[in-house]
Design a protein around this motif. Structure first.
Motif, PDB file in Angstrom:
ATOM      1  N   LYS A  12       0.839  -1.200   0.000  1.00  0.00           N
ATOM      2  CA  LYS A  12       0.000   0.000   0.000  1.00  0.00           C
ATOM      3  C   LYS A  12       0.876   1.253   0.000  1.00  0.00           C
ATOM      4  N   ASN A  13       0.769   2.141   1.023  1.00  0.00           N
ATOM      5  CA  ASN A  13       1.571   3.366   0.988  1.00  0.00           C
ATOM      6  C   ASN A  13       2.925   3.218   1.669  1.00  0.00           C
ATOM      7  N   ALA A  34      -2.641   8.349   6.950  1.00  0.00           N
ATOM      8  CA  ALA A  34      -1.200   8.252   7.215  1.00  0.00           C
ATOM      9  C   ALA A  34      -0.660   6.846   7.000  1.00  0.00           C
ATOM     10  N   GLY A  35      -1.508   5.829   7.167  1.00  0.00           N
ATOM     11  CA  GLY A  35      -1.048   4.454   6.984  1.00  0.00           C
ATOM     12  C   GLY A  35      -1.272   3.559   8.188  1.00  0.00           C
ATOM     13  N   LYS A  36      -2.002   4.048   9.186  1.00  0.00           N
ATOM     14  CA  LYS A  36      -2.249   3.242  10.398  1.00  0.00           C
ATOM     15  C   LYS A  36      -3.002   1.966  10.062  1.00  0.00           C
ATOM     16  N   THR A  37      -4.079   2.097   9.315  1.00  0.00           N
ATOM     17  CA  THR A  37      -4.890   0.930   8.967  1.00  0.00           C
ATOM     18  C   THR A  37      -4.123  -0.026   8.057  1.00  0.00           C
ATOM     19  N   MET A  55      -9.761  -5.464   0.030  1.00  0.00           N
ATOM     20  CA  MET A  55      -8.819  -5.115  -1.044  1.00  0.00           C
ATOM     21  C   MET A  55      -8.310  -6.393  -1.714  1.00  0.00           C
ATOM     22  N   THR A  56      -8.171  -6.352  -3.026  1.00  0.00           N
ATOM     23  CA  THR A  56      -7.565  -7.478  -3.720  1.00  0.00           C
ATOM     24  C   THR A  56      -6.055  -7.462  -3.493  1.00  0.00           C
ATOM     25  N   ASP A  57      -5.398  -8.571  -3.808  1.00  0.00           N
ATOM     26  CA  ASP A  57      -3.940  -8.624  -3.673  1.00  0.00           C
ATOM     27  C   ASP A  57      -3.279  -7.550  -4.544  1.00  0.00           C
ATOM     28  N   GLY A  58      -3.764  -7.400  -5.768  1.00  0.00           N
ATOM     29  CA  GLY A  58      -3.188  -6.404  -6.665  1.00  0.00           C
ATOM     30  C   GLY A  58      -3.351  -4.986  -6.158  1.00  0.00           C
ATOM     31  N   GLN A  59      -4.491  -4.699  -5.550  1.00  0.00           N
ATOM     32  CA  GLN A  59      -4.733  -3.362  -5.000  1.00  0.00           C
ATOM     33  C   GLN A  59      -3.864  -3.068  -3.780  1.00  0.00           C
ATOM     34  N   SER A  60      -3.302  -4.092  -3.171  1.00  0.00           N
ATOM     35  CA  SER A  60      -2.462  -3.910  -1.986  1.00  0.00           C
ATOM     36  C   SER A  60      -1.004  -3.634  -2.335  1.00  0.00           C
ATOM     37  N   ARG A  62       1.967  -1.374  -3.646  1.00  0.00           N
ATOM     38  CA  ARG A  62       2.259   0.057  -3.731  1.00  0.00           C
ATOM     39  C   ARG A  62       2.247   0.500  -5.196  1.00  0.00           C
ATOM     40  N   HIS A  63       1.689   1.686  -5.448  1.00  0.00           N
ATOM     41  CA  HIS A  63       1.589   2.191  -6.822  1.00  0.00           C
ATOM     42  C   HIS A  63       2.956   2.238  -7.495  1.00  0.00           C
ATOM     43  N   GLY A  64       3.003   1.712  -8.705  1.00  0.00           N
ATOM     44  CA  GLY A  64       4.229   1.730  -9.473  1.00  0.00           C
ATOM     45  C   GLY A  64       5.134   0.534  -9.256  1.00  0.00           C
ATOM     46  N   GLU A  65       4.756  -0.354  -8.356  1.00  0.00           N
ATOM     47  CA  GLU A  65       5.573  -1.531  -8.067  1.00  0.00           C
ATOM     48  C   GLU A  65       4.911  -2.789  -8.634  1.00  0.00           C
ATOM     49  N   GLU A  66       5.663  -3.897  -8.631  1.00  0.00           N
ATOM     50  CA  GLU A  66       5.180  -5.137  -9.219  1.00  0.00           C
ATOM     51  C   GLU A  66       4.815  -6.195  -8.183  1.00  0.00           C
ATOM     52  N   PHE A  67       5.215  -6.014  -6.935  1.00  0.00           N
ATOM     53  CA  PHE A  67       4.916  -7.015  -5.907  1.00  0.00           C
ATOM     54  C   PHE A  67       4.946  -6.361  -4.529  1.00  0.00           C
ATOM     55  N   PHE A  68       4.384  -7.065  -3.552  1.00  0.00           N
ATOM     56  CA  PHE A  68       4.594  -6.684  -2.152  1.00  0.00           C
ATOM     57  C   PHE A  68       5.065  -7.913  -1.389  1.00  0.00           C
ATOM     58  N   LEU A  69       5.712  -7.669  -0.252  1.00  0.00           N
ATOM     59  CA  LEU A  69       6.150  -8.741   0.633  1.00  0.00           C
ATOM     60  C   LEU A  69       5.927  -8.329   2.070  1.00  0.00           C
ATOM     61  N   LEU A  70       5.398  -9.264   2.866  1.00  0.00           N
ATOM     62  CA  LEU A  70       5.199  -9.062   4.299  1.00  0.00           C
ATOM     63  C   LEU A  70       5.874 -10.203   5.044  1.00  0.00           C
TER      64      LEU A  70
END
Length: 434
Positions: A12-13, A34-37, A55-60, A62-70
């Motif tokens: 996300k952000n 701010a990003g708390k949620t 939210m879908t996985d794709g919507q999660s 960050r804008h302009g990126e190709e993947f996220f990792l947690l």
């Protein structure tokens, strides 16, 4: 269950970073947006492999990126360490690992890291159609019982096949086969839902009584067509209606959870504060059942705590959850002064983080509230001398000087998705439909 460290990449952000949490009350404060949620949702993702907020996985990503990792590092109530990594790539889908071992199915992870979320989004359980309340029951029971999840997935699959058959020239023989399978799995689902709601009812009533100071009585009831007749008879009697409508008009996929206050429908007669208190009582009851069944205290995530609640009910809630029955708690709020005042009156240790632009920082390291840190409480319990009162906070923005762990996580994400692209494997399990 205690989340010691959370690592985020492109979620996300939040560009990249790490955040350390204490085992007790952790407060995330900051302006709206701010990003708390998002931090709360990241914790939920690691528990349930999906967003808590639709939210879908794709919507999660960050804008302009190709993947996220947690990545989450946990300590259980039995002092066992667990490490969970969840990542999603637009090209190769979702991957989930526990202690460096990849899951074959995402559904196998459900229940390992129990968590309960209380948020403004819960209002759909009151305002929206019965589907939302069934989704709540399904998600809850899936964390308790793998056989329930298996029955639910099979029921949804058979229901889909039966509906497709009804849209064509129905074959009675094939339809009867589908009916037998629906009955088998549907009756098992119905029995577990009815049992769970009966178990929740007195716990919900007790928590609501505490939150409302015994001003109203509430009721939770499971409503199903199977209460009146057997599933087999129900399908047989609805056969002509099903032919006319070209879909299955009766079954456990039409069940509902009835919420009442003072004997009347909560949706029509409950105030916003009463509705919110009911939903909190329901989630605390969910927490109690999860803790008993799993022999593990879940993570409690309280998002936007003051939404539709007055200060007295918030204070009563915090007194409830600060006891030994509850474990680690994450709270978000936009007003640090208000939250500090209530927590100080409650008299329990807490950590406070200020969130801004995807970063969580200690806004005032020498603040008196910081002296009530969880580290101090742990040391006192162990009989140790406390040497410092400062909060351990870590920036989750893009300015973190210590990036070695994050860079390593980013390399791992790239390796994970390269491997996934080679195998072409994805998991599309969705156990929430019926």
């Amino acid at each position: 269950m205690y989340l010691r460290k959370l690592t985020l990449l492109n979620f996300k952000n939040i560009a990249r970073g790490e955040l350390a949490f204490g085992p007790g009350i952790n407060c995330l404060v900051g302006d709206n947006g701010a990003g708390k949620t998002n931090l709360v949702d990241a914790v939920h993702y690691l528990s349930m492999c999906k967003s808590a907020f639709g939210m879908t996985d794709g919507q999660s990503i960050r804008h302009g990126e190709e993947f996220f990792l947690l990545e989450g590092h946990y300590t259980t109530d039995r002092a066992k360490s667990e490490r969970v990594v969840c990542s999603f790539s637009r090209r190769s889908g979702k991957l989930l690992k526990r202690n460096d071992k990849e899951y074959e199915r995402l559904a196998d992870h459900v229940g390992l890291i129990p968590s309960v979320v209380v948020s403004p989004a819960d209002s759909v359980l009151i305002s929206d159609a019965a589907e939302e309340r069934r989704r709540f029951l399904n998600a809850f029971l899936s964390t308790l019982d793998r056989s329930y999840l298996a029955s639910l997935m099979r029921y949804n699959a058979v229901l889909g096949e039966r509906n497709r058959l009804l849209k064509m020239q129905p074959d009675e023989t094939v339809l009867s086969i589908y009916d037998r399978q629906l009955v088998e799995h549907g009756e098992a689902i119905h029995a577990r839902r009815r049992e769970l709601v009966a178990r929740l009812q007195p716990i919900v009533a007790e928590y609501y009584r505490c939150l409302s100071e015994d001003r109203e009585q509430v009721e939770l009831r499971y409503k199903s067509e199977l209460e009146e007749q057997s599933f087999e008879t129900l399908l047989r009697n609805a056969r002509q209606k099903d032919f006319a409508n070209e879909f299955t008009t009766s079954g456990i996929h039409r069940d509902d959870l009835v919420l009442r206050i003072g004997g009347y429908p909560l949706r029509k007669y409950g105030s916003q504060g009463q509705q919110k208190s009911f939903l909190i009582a329901l989630k605390l009851a969910q927490y109690a059942v999860l803790a008993e069944e799993r022999n593990e205290r879940p993570l409690l995530l309280l998002d936007d705590l003051f939404d539709k609640l007055d200060a007295s009910r918030v204070e009563q809630l915090l007194r409830l959850v600060a006891g030994e029955r509850f474990g680690q708690i994450l709270i978000t709020d936009c007003n640090p002064t208000r939250l500090r005042a209530i927590l100080d009156r409650a008299g329990h240790p807490y950590r406070l983080y200020h969130v801004a632009d995807g970063a969580a920082l200690d806004p005032q390291a020498d603040d008196a509230a910081n002296e009530r840190s969880v580290d101090e409480a742990e040391n006192e319990a162990a009989g140790a001398d406390v040497q410092t009162h400062s909060i351990d906070t870590i920036d989750v923005g893009t300015t973190n000087n210590d990036t070695a762990d994050i860079d390593a996580a980013e390399r791992k994400a790239t390796e994970h998705h390269a491997a996934a692209e080679n195998t072409g494997r994805t998991d599309t399990t969705d156990p929430r439909k019926a």
